[in-house]
Design an enzyme around this catalytic site. Structure first.
Site, short mmCIF file in Angstrom:
data_model
loop_
_atom_site.label_atom_id
_atom_site.label_comp_id
_atom_site.label_asym_id
_atom_site.label_seq_id
_atom_site.Cartn_x
_atom_site.Cartn_y
_atom_site.Cartn_z
N HIS A 139 31.90 34.86 41.19
CA HIS A 139 30.70 34.34 40.51
C HIS A 139 30.44 35.07 39.18
CE1 HIS A 139 27.49 37.27 42.41
NE2 HIS A 139 28.51 37.91 41.89
N ASP B 151 39.73 48.41 42.08
CA ASP B 151 38.72 48.14 41.05
C ASP B 151 39.16 48.83 39.77
OD1 ASP B 151 36.23 47.51 39.70
OD2 ASP B 151 35.31 47.36 41.68
#
Length: 348
Positions: free
Chosen positions: A254, A216
Site C-alpha cells: 500500500h 529491509d
C-alpha cells in the site's frame, strides 16, 4: 433547503472541520502523559491533581487543560464525574485510554505521535497538489520520499519503527491464530520490509520450524534487535529479495504505486520456488459499502497513503488486477480482523 436542513448540513461541515481538534487533543494527551497519570490512580481525580502531576518546568494552565479534557471526555477517551455536592469535577481513565499509555506494550501512542507531528501533518496541507500533479504530498514538502527522510533523520526513523510495534503484534497474532495453515510446508520465510523484525520474530516463535529472514533497508535493520531464529538482511526489494519458500509482505504494497507493486511482486516471484512457492500479503482491503467503524478508518489510511507515499489502499478488484499483473493469478483473501486481510497468492 429549509432552515432545519441548513442547520443539519452546516453541522456536518463543522463536524468534519473539527476532526483536527480531536486528533490534536489526543496528541496533547500523549505528550502530557494524561492517560498514564489517570491510570496510575485507582479512582477519578480532580483537575488540580491532574495538572500538578504533569511534568512541566512551569505550572500548567489549568483552564487550558480543562478545555482539552472536555473534548477528550466527549470522545469517551476519559470520563468526567460531577459530584452531587457540586464540588470539583473528577476525571478518570477508560479502556480506550489504555491505547494512549506511553509505557505500555499495547499502545498506539507512538503511531498517533508519528501521524501528528509537524513533519507528517504539514503534507496534509498539500493534498490538493496531489490531485493536481500526482505524487506524494510528503515529498512535495520535504524534497524526498518518506523512507529516505527516515534514513536521514534518526529520531523520526525510531518513531516510525516504534509506531508499527503495537499494530504489528496485534495483527500477526491474529494471523497465526486464525490462518496457521498458511505457513504449512514453509521451511523458510522472508519478511520483506519487515522493519526491525518484530513480525517475523512472532511468527517464528509460534511456528519454530520456520527459518526467518527479516529483509529491509540497511538503515532499518542496522537498528534491529536480535531475534531468535531470525536473520537480519539489508537490501533493496526493487533490486533483489533473499530466496525462501515463501515471502511475507505486511502493509508494504500500500506504500507504492501499481507499477511499483508489480515490480515488487515480480521480484518476489523470482525469490520463491516455482512449484510450491507463495506470497502472504497482509493489507487493508477496502469495502466501499462497508458500515463498520473500521471501514471509516480504512478510508483515512487510504488518504494517508496518498499524502505520505502517493499511493493507496485497494479493494478486492484492484488486488486481483495487481496480482495478475505481477504473476500471481491464483489467490485467496481471508479477513483476519476488522482492519486487515491475509492474501495468499501463488505463481503461475
Amino acid at each position: 433547503m429549509d432552515e432545519y436542513e441548513a442547520i443539519q448540513s452546516q453541522a456536518t461541515i463543522f463536524k468534519s472541520l473539527s476532526g483536527i481538534a480531536h486528533s490534536m487533543a489526543m496528541k496533547c494527551a500523549i505528550d502530557l502523559r494524561l492517560a498514564d497519570i489517570l491510570h496510575s490512580h485507582e479512582n477519578p481525580i480532580a483537575l488540580s491533581l491532574l495538572a500538578s502531576s504533569i511534568d512541566s518546568s512551569t505550572p500548567p494552565d489549568v483552564s487550558a487543560l480543562k478545555c482539552v479534557m472536555r473534548l477528550l471526555v466527549r470522545d469517551q477517551i476519559f470520563t468526567a464525574h460531577e459530584p452531587a455536592d457540586g464540588g470539583e469535577t473528577l476525571y478518570g481513565a477508560t479502556k480506550i485510554s489504555l491505547w494512549l499509555l506511553r509505557d505500555s506494550e499495547k499502545s498506539l501512542s507512538s503511531l498517533v505521535s508519528m501521524c501528528l507531528q509537524p513533519s507528517t501533518v504539514t503534507p496534509w496541507c498539500y493534498l490538493s497538489e496531489c490531485v493536481k500533479q500526482g505524487g506524494s504530498a510528503f515529498e512535495k514538502v520535504h524534497g524526498c520520499e518518506l523512507f529516505e527522510f527516515a534514513s536521514k533523520n534518526p529520531d523520526f526513523n525510531e518513531l516510525f519503527n516504534n509506531a508499527l510495534v503495537a499494530p504489528t503484534k496485534q495483527v500477526i497474532k491474529s494471523i497465526v491464530k486464525q490462518s496457521k495453515e498458511a505457513f504449512e510446508n514453509v521451511g523458510s520465510l522472508v519478511d520483506v520490509g519487515g522493519g526491525t523484525g518484530q513480525a517475523i520474530a512472532i511468527i517464528v516463535n509460534e511456528i519454530p520450524h520456520i527459518n526467518g529472514i527479516n529483509f529491509d533497508l540497511p538503515h532499518v535493520v542496522s537498528t534491529a534487535p536480535e531475534w531468535i531464529g531470525v536473520k537480519q538482511v539489508g537490501g533493496n526489494m526493487f533490486e533483489s529479495i533473499p530466496k525462501a519458500d515463501a515471502i511475507f509482505l505486511k502493509t508494504i504494497l500500500h506504500n507504492w504505486s501499481d507499477k511499483q507493486c508489480v515490480e515488487i511482486l515480480k521480484k518476489c516471484k523470482e525469490a520463491i520456488p516455482k512449484e510450491r512457492g507463495k506470497i502472504l500479503i497482509v493489507e487493508r482491503v477496502l469495502n466501499p459499502e462497508g458500515s463498520h467503524e473500521y471501514d471509516e478508518a480504512k478510508s483515512f489510511f487510504n488518504l494517508l497513503m496518498l499524502v505520505n507515499h502517493g499511493s493507496k489502499e485497494r479493494n478486492q478488484y484492484e488486488w486481483k488486477k495487481l496480482l495478475e499483473d505481477g504473476g500471481f493469478p491464483r489467490y485467496e483473501i481471508i479477513e483476519v480482523d476488522p482492519t486487515h486481510s491475509l492474501i495468499t497468492a501463488y505463481p503461475e
